[in-house]
Design an enzyme around this catalytic site. Structure first.
Site, PDB file in Angstrom:
ATOM      1  N   ASP A  45       0.838  -1.204   0.000  1.00 13.26           N
ATOM      2  CA  ASP A  45       0.000   0.000   0.000  1.00 13.26           C
ATOM      3  C   ASP A  45       0.874   1.255   0.000  1.00 13.26           C
ATOM      4  OD1 ASP A  45       0.911  -0.059   2.582  1.00 13.26           O
ATOM      5  OD2 ASP A  45      -1.063   0.025   3.535  1.00 13.26           O
ATOM      6  N   ASP A  84      -0.934  -6.387  -0.567  1.00 12.63           N
ATOM      7  CA  ASP A  84      -1.099  -5.733   0.732  1.00 12.63           C
ATOM      8  C   ASP A  84      -2.546  -5.263   0.851  1.00 12.63           C
ATOM      9  OD1 ASP A  84       0.083  -4.887   3.057  1.00 12.63           O
ATOM     10  OD2 ASP A  84       0.984  -3.082   2.197  1.00 12.63           O
ATOM     11  N   LYS A 114      -1.050  -9.689   2.611  1.00 10.30           N
ATOM     12  CA  LYS A 114      -0.385  -9.215   3.832  1.00 10.30           C
ATOM     13  C   LYS A 114      -1.318  -8.249   4.540  1.00 10.30           C
ATOM     14  CE  LYS A 114       3.007  -5.890   3.979  1.00 10.30           C
ATOM     15  NZ  LYS A 114       2.348  -4.911   4.873  1.00 10.30           N
ATOM     16  N   GLU A 116      -1.635  -5.723   8.363  1.00 13.75           N
ATOM     17  CA  GLU A 116      -0.927  -5.161   9.514  1.00 13.75           C
ATOM     18  C   GLU A 116      -1.655  -5.508  10.816  1.00 13.75           C
ATOM     19  OE1 GLU A 116      -0.372  -0.944   8.952  1.00 13.75           O
ATOM     20  OE2 GLU A 116       0.583  -1.225   6.989  1.00 13.75           O
ATOM     21  N   GLU A 189       8.706  -3.924  10.796  1.00 14.34           N
ATOM     22  CA  GLU A 189       9.050  -2.599  10.247  1.00 14.34           C
ATOM     23  C   GLU A 189       9.478  -1.642  11.356  1.00 14.34           C
ATOM     24  OE1 GLU A 189       6.219  -0.900   7.512  1.00 14.34           O
ATOM     25  OE2 GLU A 189       7.241   1.042   7.525  1.00 14.34           O
TER      26      GLU A 189
HETATM   27  O1  KIV Z   1       3.330  -1.380   1.811  1.00 12.55           O
HETATM   28  C1  KIV Z   1       4.530  -1.677   1.855  1.00 12.55           C
HETATM   29  O2  KIV Z   1       5.301  -1.400   0.937  1.00 12.55           O
HETATM   30  C2  KIV Z   1       5.014  -2.367   3.041  1.00 12.55           C
HETATM   31  C3  KIV Z   1       6.487  -2.532   3.186  1.00 12.55           C
HETATM   32  C4  KIV Z   1       7.088  -1.260   3.647  1.00 12.55           C
HETATM   33  C5  KIV Z   1       6.842  -3.674   4.072  1.00 12.55           C
HETATM   34  O3  KIV Z   1       4.247  -2.755   3.867  1.00 12.55           O
END
Ligand code: KIV
Length: 275
Positions: A45, A84, A114, A116, A189
């Site tokens: 994202d 993401d 992915k 968070e 992160e």
């Molecule tokens: O969105 C993204 O690019 C990320 C990375 C910074 C791990 O989550």
């Protein structure tokens, strides 16, 4: 060689090899990243500020993220493509979270998603559990979680109080819950190196660091930072090319060529058949 699978990731981790991941948001860059031999491509994202021109990740929509993911999937053959999940596309309800995650697999061709998780875990752990139960591989993300930037109060490095602090205990506990829920890897992160090391040693799946130091199982960077196209100035960044200068120079040369009628030349011109 076919697409990298979670079994390949596991095998590389078991063999003690470092894993590699970069972001990409479109087909041409993804093609280059794939050809460079990367293990995983994250359609992050971070597209918000590195591709769409927003200030941060929060405005990225499902449609934008799906479109970016589909482009990256079409542009690649070997790297695992991880989508993401955008801000609030998960977490508002279990049903919406599952439906939205499913779209990245069914419509955009992602191999995994992915999401968070805040330090204290909570509903996202349950979401991971259901996604993996349904067959959707999930990469976790702990530490600084940019979708919660307003709640955190800025890009604050996590774990400054050290590996024996209550915060570190919380991260370890949540990392272990995420592993029990089925994550195949965990992004860490902006976490201090000793805390990232403690989390890495406490779990069985690979940790992929970004600003998490050296004692993790792999590294991820944002492609525009690596290419010198969007350097955000964080301590952990390393720039491997200066495409901003290269592109600006190429455009300047084109402008000069056209102005001076040096382009197009005879070799660029279509002739009638009988000439
Ligand atoms: O969105 C993204 O690019 C990320 C990375 C910074 C791990 O989550």
């Amino acid at each position: 060689m076919g697409r990298t699978t979670i079994r390949d990731i596991e095998a590389k981790h078991d063999a003690g090899e470092q894993l590699t991941m970069l972001t990409a948001y479109d087909a041409p860059i993804a093609r280059c990243v794939d050809a460079g031999g990367i293990d995983m491509i994250l359609v992050g994202d971070t597209a918000g500020h590195n591709h769409h021109g927003y200030d941060d990740t929060l405005p990225v929509t499902m449609d934008e993220a799906l479109s970016n993911t589909a482009a990256v999937a079409r542009g690649t053959e070997e790297a695992m493509v991880i989508a993401d999940l955008p801000f609030l596309s998960y977490g508002t309800s279990l049903e919406t979270s599952l439906e939205n995650a499913g779209k990245f697999m069914k419509e955009a061709g992602a191999d995994a998603v992915k999401l968070e998780t805040p330090p204290e875990g909570g509903t996202t752990v349950e979401i991971v559990d259901r996604l993996t139960e349904l067959g959707i591989p999930v990469m976790g993300h702990l530490g600084l979680t940019p979708q919660r930037m307003n709640e955190i109060g800025g890009p604050v490095v996590q774990g400054r109080d050290g590996p024996d602090s209550a915060v570190a205990d919380q991260f370890v506990e949540t990392a272990q819950e995420l592993v029990s829920a089925g994550v195949f890897a965990l992004v860490l992160e902006a976490v201090t190196e000793p805390v990232a090391k403690r989390i890495t040693e406490a779990i069985t799946v690979p940790t992929i660091g970004i600003g998490a130091g050296r004692h993790v199982n792999g590294q991820v960077l944002v492609i525009t930072d690596l290419l010198g196209l969007g350097n955000e100035g964080y301590r952990f960044e390393k720039t491997y090319a200066d495409l901003e200068t290269e592109i600006t120079d190429a455009v300047g040369t084109f402008v000069d060529d056209v102005s001076q009628q040096a382009y197009p030349a005879r070799e660029h011109v279509y002739e009638p058949i009988d000439e």
